[in-house]
Structure formats: C-alpha cells, structure tokens
Design a protein around this motif. Sequence first.
Motif, PDB file in Angstrom:
ATOM      1  N   GLU A 112      -4.639  -2.370  -0.825  1.00 59.46           N
ATOM      2  CA  GLU A 112      -4.609  -2.408  -2.297  1.00 59.46           C
ATOM      3  C   GLU A 112      -4.572  -0.983  -2.841  1.00 59.46           C
ATOM      4  O   GLU A 112      -5.432  -0.167  -2.511  1.00 59.46           O
ATOM      5  CB  GLU A 112      -5.844  -3.126  -2.832  1.00 59.46           C
ATOM      6  CG  GLU A 112      -5.906  -3.149  -4.352  1.00 59.46           C
ATOM      7  CD  GLU A 112      -7.236  -3.677  -4.879  1.00 59.46           C
ATOM      8  OE1 GLU A 112      -7.395  -3.736  -6.105  1.00 59.46           O
ATOM      9  OE2 GLU A 112      -8.113  -4.019  -4.055  1.00 59.46           O
ATOM     10  N   ASP A 113      -3.593  -0.674  -3.688  1.00 62.36           N
ATOM     11  CA  ASP A 113      -3.531   0.638  -4.322  1.00 62.36           C
ATOM     12  C   ASP A 113      -4.605   0.735  -5.402  1.00 62.36           C
ATOM     13  O   ASP A 113      -4.721  -0.158  -6.247  1.00 62.36           O
ATOM     14  CB  ASP A 113      -2.153   0.867  -4.937  1.00 62.36           C
ATOM     15  CG  ASP A 113      -1.058   0.988  -3.893  1.00 62.36           C
ATOM     16  OD1 ASP A 113      -1.377   1.298  -2.736  1.00 62.36           O
ATOM     17  OD2 ASP A 113       0.120   0.765  -4.247  1.00 62.36           O
ATOM     18  N   VAL A 114      -5.368   1.825  -5.373  1.00 60.08           N
ATOM     19  CA  VAL A 114      -6.444   2.004  -6.363  1.00 60.08           C
ATOM     20  C   VAL A 114      -6.308   3.327  -7.113  1.00 60.08           C
ATOM     21  O   VAL A 114      -7.186   3.690  -7.901  1.00 60.08           O
ATOM     22  CB  VAL A 114      -7.836   1.930  -5.683  1.00 60.08           C
ATOM     23  CG1 VAL A 114      -8.056   0.559  -5.067  1.00 60.08           C
ATOM     24  CG2 VAL A 114      -8.005   3.022  -4.629  1.00 60.08           C
ATOM     25  N   LEU A 139      -7.082   6.579  -2.485  1.00 58.02           N
ATOM     26  CA  LEU A 139      -5.881   6.201  -3.220  1.00 58.02           C
ATOM     27  C   LEU A 139      -5.462   4.764  -2.947  1.00 58.02           C
ATOM     28  O   LEU A 139      -4.818   4.124  -3.779  1.00 58.02           O
ATOM     29  CB  LEU A 139      -4.729   7.138  -2.863  1.00 58.02           C
ATOM     30  CG  LEU A 139      -5.006   8.644  -2.906  1.00 58.02           C
ATOM     31  CD1 LEU A 139      -3.730   9.420  -2.723  1.00 58.02           C
ATOM     32  CD2 LEU A 139      -5.711   9.025  -4.184  1.00 58.02           C
ATOM     33  N   ALA A 140      -5.814   4.265  -1.779  1.00 60.56           N
ATOM     34  CA  ALA A 140      -5.512   2.880  -1.425  1.00 60.56           C
ATOM     35  C   ALA A 140      -6.582   2.395  -0.466  1.00 60.56           C
ATOM     36  O   ALA A 140      -7.129   3.158   0.329  1.00 60.56           O
ATOM     37  CB  ALA A 140      -4.126   2.773  -0.781  1.00 60.56           C
ATOM     38  N   ASN A 141      -6.881   1.098  -0.557  1.00 59.05           N
ATOM     39  CA  ASN A 141      -7.984   0.541   0.229  1.00 59.05           C
ATOM     40  C   ASN A 141      -7.636  -0.887   0.640  1.00 59.05           C
ATOM     41  O   ASN A 141      -7.393  -1.741  -0.213  1.00 59.05           O
ATOM     42  CB  ASN A 141      -9.272   0.561  -0.612  1.00 59.05           C
ATOM     43  CG  ASN A 141     -10.411  -0.126   0.081  1.00 59.05           C
ATOM     44  OD1 ASN A 141     -10.552  -0.026   1.298  1.00 59.05           O
ATOM     45  ND2 ASN A 141     -11.234  -0.835  -0.678  1.00 59.05           N
ATOM     46  N   MET A 153       0.845  -1.197   0.000  1.00 58.16           N
ATOM     47  CA  MET A 153       0.000   0.000   0.000  1.00 58.16           C
ATOM     48  C   MET A 153       0.878   1.243   0.000  1.00 58.16           C
ATOM     49  O   MET A 153       1.996   1.225   0.499  1.00 58.16           O
ATOM     50  CB  MET A 153      -0.908   0.006   1.236  1.00 58.16           C
ATOM     51  CG  MET A 153      -1.993   1.079   1.189  1.00 58.16           C
ATOM     52  SD  MET A 153      -3.197   0.931   2.543  1.00 58.16           S
ATOM     53  CE  MET A 153      -2.312   1.771   3.841  1.00 58.16           C
ATOM     54  N   LEU A 154       0.375   2.322  -0.571  1.00 55.26           N
ATOM     55  CA  LEU A 154       1.114   3.572  -0.637  1.00 55.26           C
ATOM     56  C   LEU A 154       1.595   4.010   0.743  1.00 55.26           C
ATOM     57  O   LEU A 154       0.880   3.861   1.740  1.00 55.26           O
ATOM     58  CB  LEU A 154       0.216   4.665  -1.229  1.00 55.26           C
ATOM     59  CG  LEU A 154      -0.164   4.522  -2.702  1.00 55.26           C
ATOM     60  CD1 LEU A 154      -1.274   5.505  -3.043  1.00 55.26           C
ATOM     61  CD2 LEU A 154       1.032   4.756  -3.598  1.00 55.26           C
ATOM     62  N   LYS A 155       2.796   4.581   0.782  1.00 56.95           N
ATOM     63  CA  LYS A 155       3.348   5.033   2.049  1.00 56.95           C
ATOM     64  C   LYS A 155       3.637   6.526   1.998  1.00 56.95           C
ATOM     65  O   LYS A 155       3.992   7.072   0.955  1.00 56.95           O
ATOM     66  CB  LYS A 155       4.639   4.268   2.358  1.00 56.95           C
ATOM     67  CG  LYS A 155       4.447   2.768   2.552  1.00 56.95           C
ATOM     68  CD  LYS A 155       5.769   2.085   2.849  1.00 56.95           C
ATOM     69  CE  LYS A 155       5.572   0.588   3.040  1.00 56.95           C
ATOM     70  NZ  LYS A 155       6.867  -0.103   3.324  1.00 56.95           N
TER      71      LYS A 155
END
Length: 291
Positions: A120-122, A115-117, A1-3
């Motif tokens: 999972e990056d979306v 942006l992420a869920n 996931m985005l950091k």
Amino acid sequence: MLKPPLNPMLLYTRKKPFNSRDYIFELKWDGYRCLAYIKQGKVTLQSRNKKYFTDKFPELKDISDLIKNNNAVLDGEICWLNKEGKPDFKKLQGRLSTIKPDKKESISLIVWDLLANNNEDVYHLPLLERKKKLAEIIKKESRLLIVTPYIDTDGKKMFKFAQDNQLEGIVAKEKNSPYEFKRSRSWYKIKIWQYTDVLIVGYSRNNTALLVGELDKDKLNILGKVKLALQENEKEALFRFLPSLHTEQLVSNKDFPDIIWVKPHLKCRIRYTELTRHNTFRHGYVVRILF
C-alpha cells in the motif's frame, strides 16, 4: 506499490535554526541518501542519483528480517557509525572503493520515512502518520536499522544538541507534509559550518571556483577547489585583481588542467562541513576575500 527508481524528496536550506509548532526536527545524518525497497524479503538499495549500490552494502540485505512484513519502501541514509554512534563520512567513502566489503564494519541504515507498506502506498499521508506507521512495522532496531529520533517544535534545542555533539546539522520537516518526489519547501536543512582561512593559489578558467592551499614549512599543500559564495561585486573585484598575480604552475598540474595559477599572496575564508580523507573541503565555499 511504488517501484524503483524514484526521486527522493530533497530539502531546501535555511541559515538559522527556528522553533515552530508546525514542524518536527531531526538530526542531519552524514552519509549516502538511500531509498530501500523491500519486496518479498529481498532488499534493493538506490542512491539519490538513481544508482543501485546494494552490493556495496551486503549487510543491509538483512534489514528485511527487522520489519514485520515483506514489502515496504523506506527513505533514509546509509552511515558508517563510530563507537559513539556518530557518522564518519571518510570511512563510508572508503566502502565504495572496496571490492570485498567487510561485514564487520559499522554500517547502518538510518531511516526516517515510510513511502509504501505491505503493498500500500502511503507517501501521500501526512508526515506524522507515516512516521507512526514506520514505528509500527519495525520488529526491532539494531546496528543495521535505526529509526532517527525527532523532537516537536524546538528546533533551536535540536540544533544546540547537534553543535555540542559535533554533528553536521539538523533537518526541519512540516508535520502535515506529504512525501514529494522532488525538492520541497516542506523540508529544510540547517547545517553547522566550520570556517578557516586559506591561500588562493589558482582559479578556474570559467571563474566559478578557486583552488586553495596552505603552507607547511614552506611546502605548499593543495586543499582542492572550492565554489564561490560571494556577492557579485566581490566576484568582479576578485577576478579583476587575480590576473596581476598570474604565475607558472605551483605543483603538478595533471589534477587541475582547468586552473589558472596565481602567486599565493591572497587569502580567503572558507565555509565547510569537514575535511575529506583526501584533505580537501567537503561542501567548501568561499565566503570572504581577505585583501
């Protein structure tokens, strides 16, 4: 996931509202841009400039209780909302100088993107798909967490609504746009401006800004510096003329060490969004010299 930290997606400016089937339209919220990272229920708030200000808004740590999973990245705006639900930027500014914030204040996170869920990056998905997923993970809305509404196609209608309710403006977003971590022409802001005429009392030594003010019963009130939004020939004419008005400092010069002072004989028209709590122009620009 985005950091964290990430660059939020930024907008270009358009002068006039428009209608388009390729766009949705949202209100432009007047606050602090915020990326909210929720990891294992812990909330971290990041500003547009990649600074962390979680401790300045302790009540927003509870937004993790309002979504259906413990991991997500949200994009939005931190606002101080009054009783009518309108943002008050002056009140919000005061929060950053407060040592012990009052949780009873009307602080809200207005969210518009996911942006992420759930790890999972979306962000690469089309905008409308991300908005659908955002709606699905919201357990309930409250004063703390509000999903901004939008309308399809009719930007002029949304702009009229913003004007009638004295809001800052609107945002136009391309329906199929992915989230880009930079300024993008898939998103536009259309601001609602106010105008006023003020006195020119000085200018910066590098010719990039004017110091302006107003007379109140023969007392000169300084209203701060404003940038120039003039044609090059207008700038050249202005800075050829201003030296003829040079004078000694008109008020205490400690706050304006780079200013060359002039006699307050010339006016200019200012475009701005609102007056700040310090009685200066927010987003102020000189758009006309009144010779």
